[in-house]
Design an enzyme around this catalytic site. Structure first.
Site, mmCIF file in Angstrom:
data_model
loop_
_atom_site.group_PDB
_atom_site.id
_atom_site.type_symbol
_atom_site.label_atom_id
_atom_site.label_comp_id
_atom_site.label_asym_id
_atom_site.label_seq_id
_atom_site.Cartn_x
_atom_site.Cartn_y
_atom_site.Cartn_z
ATOM 1 N N ASP A 61 0.958 -1.274 0.109
ATOM 2 C CA ASP A 61 0.321 -0.132 -0.378
ATOM 3 C C ASP A 61 0.739 1.360 0.478
ATOM 4 O OD1 ASP A 61 -2.730 1.886 -0.078
ATOM 5 O OD2 ASP A 61 -1.882 1.586 2.114
ATOM 6 N N THR A 94 -3.176 5.319 -3.999
ATOM 7 C CA THR A 94 -1.931 6.147 -3.583
ATOM 8 C C THR A 94 -0.849 5.574 -3.823
ATOM 9 O OG1 THR A 94 -1.400 4.230 -1.839
ATOM 10 C CG2 THR A 94 -3.077 6.058 -1.101
ATOM 11 N N THR A 95 -0.770 5.195 -4.649
ATOM 12 C CA THR A 95 0.608 4.179 -5.292
ATOM 13 C C THR A 95 0.934 4.999 -6.576
ATOM 14 O OG1 THR A 95 0.546 2.211 -4.341
ATOM 15 C CG2 THR A 95 2.931 2.906 -6.053
ATOM 16 N N ASP A 398 -8.846 -0.677 2.019
ATOM 17 C CA ASP A 398 -8.987 -0.192 0.854
ATOM 18 C C ASP A 398 -10.187 -0.716 0.438
ATOM 19 O OD1 ASP A 398 -6.257 0.847 1.628
ATOM 20 O OD2 ASP A 398 -5.101 0.449 0.220
#
Length: 541
Positions: A61, A94-95, A398
């Site tokens: 994550d 997020t990545t 998530d």
């Protein structure tokens, strides 16, 4: 630095300006993004992070990895905040947001080096961002009503495909969808909300991931404070306390001089009575379940057993807050009232249909069932070790957020690089219609979007150049009809990702584009860095 590179500053520090700063910032941001790059996508790899005291975290994550990195560089810190913001707003992506922001910054920096003024680049990026968001909303977003009931399951599967639970995505997908839909609440204004905080996650060692289950009710990972208490209370009235129910003792530093030994016994008795009276007031108010974050000593437990109430001590504060929110209770820190006396008002009590102690795996848990305000559920995770359970917990969080966003917004987009490829083709065409300087910035913005499908293909050990070219060709041929086409990273081909069930909430893509552009603009605007020298300590002079 200040002595060699230019005139001495009149302030106590070093100054770097112009292109040097931009290059430094870009290098720092790319260094951070490169750490995350290989973890993107369904075949991304995990990172192992070991902190200064030797605690190990294994995660995929982006937000978790960046939080644990303790980044020093001021520009790279902006990326950490960016991933954190994406995590709060959407819960996933997020990545992607970090990789896209770093690529935008790199391309913006190259344009500045080609003697294009930063202001033109920034206005070009902003224009591209607005056009991209408009295009996604008008042409790419698909209403969930048209896709059938499997949409939620597919969105949950897509969110989990890149995580450790990817191989069990079907099993966990059902748990996630059921958990999120069961905590549905409707406000007085008629707005429907799905509070993820009403879903508790309990982790227990042993068995396999497939033995995880969804429990009805909010589970507290602790048992009753004494064996004599009832195991089940119907029509529970719950008191949430943040105070000690131990024998009242003198505060530190208070001295009492006693001349008569008989008085000493009276003081001891009074100390016990104070606590007994407090407990009696709580029970008289109608409480039959008492949860406190502090201790309850053995003397006090006797009164709860006699009253036939369940009492739990050392309840974690986070759990207590959630139980209070779900049951409508108020957390009481002291019994003192305005008159200087002690009292407990029944208004502070929360209610639930049932509170019971049950055994789950080898542990006792207290289940709060059907509380007054929201329906609460608990996901019990089973697995081999702590690292696995922690990562599954993050993956499920998530997925919860993604399903919540799909339910609340009701719009999804195809995944697997489809949106990025469609926007790339659209923005390149749009750039050619502009006769101003922004044209170059918008073309670079369009190219930067391709970093997502390229990284996905590279991580899947496929030929990125060929695959991305094929994907762009599809989108170029028919922008409307083939907009659903994205990458199939297992087979290494291009396919219709809506049919394949690879879906993400449209909100996630919009936020990625907006946040990444804002972050890149923030860093590109910087053209001067002044670092003040640390104050010399007194001993060094």
């Amino acid at each position: 630095m200040s002595g060699a590179s230019g005139p001495q500053l009149h302030i106590n520090g070093d100054r770097t300006s112009g292109q040097d700063v931009r290059t430094q910032n870009t290098t720092a941001v790319l260094a951070v993004a490169n750490i995350l790059k290989s973890s993107l996508g369904p075949v991304g790899l995990d990172k192992m992070l070991v902190d200064d005291i030797g605690d190990v975290t294994i995660s995929n994550d982006g937000a978790t990895i960046l939080k644990l990195l303790e980044v020093e560089h001021p520009a790279a810190k902006i990326l950490v905040d960016l991933a954190d913001l994406q995590d709060q707003e959407v819960g996933d992506g997020t990545t992607s947001v970090v990789i896209f922001a770093s690529e935008l910054l790199k391309r913006g920096n190259d344009l500045v080096r080609s003697k294009i003024h930063p202001t033109s680049i920034l206005s070009g990026f902003r224009l591209a961002m607005r056009e991209a968001c408009k295009y996604v909303e008008e042409n790419l977003a698909i209403s969930t009503d048209t896709l059938g009931k499997d949409t939620l399951l597919n969105a949950a599967r897509t969110a989990m495909s890149s995580k450790i639970v990817g191989s069990e995505a079907d099993f966990f997908g059902n748990i996630v969808v059921e958990a999120v839909t069961s905590v549905k609440t409707t406000s007085e204004q008629g707005k429907t909300k799905y509070p993820v905080s009403a879903i508790n996650i309990l982790k227990a060692h042993g068995k396999s991931l497939k033995d995880s289950q969804l429990l009805d009710g909010y589970a507290l990972n602790l048992g009753r404070a004494a064996q004599g208490m009832p195991k089940r209370v119907e029509g529970a009235r719950i008191a949430c306390l943040d105070m000690n129910l131990q024998k009242a003792r003198m505060h530190m530093g208070v001295q009492v001089l006693v001349s008569d030994p008989a008085e000493l016994e009276k003081i001891r008795e009074r100390e016990s009575d104070i606590t007994r009276e407090r407990i009696q007031k709580i029970i008289d108010a109608g409480a039959n379940v008492i949860l406190t974050t502090k201790g309850i000593d053995d003397m006090s437990l006797k009164y709860f057993v006699e009253a036939g109430a369940i009492a739990c001590r050392r309840v974690p504060k986070e759990d207590l807050k959630r139980v209070a929110r779900a049951t409508g209770a108020s957390i009481v820190m002291t019994l003192a009232d305005m008159e200087g006396q002690e009292s407990f008002d029944a208004v502070n009590l929360g209610s639930a249909e049932e509170v019971a102690e049950e055994t789950v795996s080898d542990n006792d848990v207290i289940m709060v069932r059907r509380p007054r305000n929201t329906r609460a559920v608990t996901v019990l995770l089973r697995g081999a070790n702590d690292y696995l359970l922690d990562e599954v917990d993050r993956s499920l969080h998530d997925a919860f957020c993604i399903v919540k966003r799909v339910l609340e917004s009701g719009r999804v987009v195809p995944g697997g690089g489809a949106v990025e490829a469609a926007l790339n083709v659209y923005l390149e065409n749009f750039a050619t219609t502009l006769g101003s300087r922004e044209q170059l910035a918008i073309a670079e913005f369009a190219d930067a979007l391709l970093i997502i499908p390229k990284t996905l293909a590279v991580n899947a050990a496929k030929d990125a150049t060929e695959l991305v070219a094929k994907l762009r060709a599809y989108h170029f041929t028919a922008q409307k009809h083939l907009a659903k086409f994205g990458l199939d990273l297992i087979e290494g081909t291009v396919r219709d990702n809506v049919d394949a069930g690879v879906l993400e909430p449209a909100l996630s893509k919009l936020k990625i584009i907006q946040f990444a552009t804002e972050a890149a603009i923030t860093i590109l605007r910087i053209d001067d860095l002044i670092r003040l020298a640390p104050e010399p300590e007194e001993g060094e002079e």
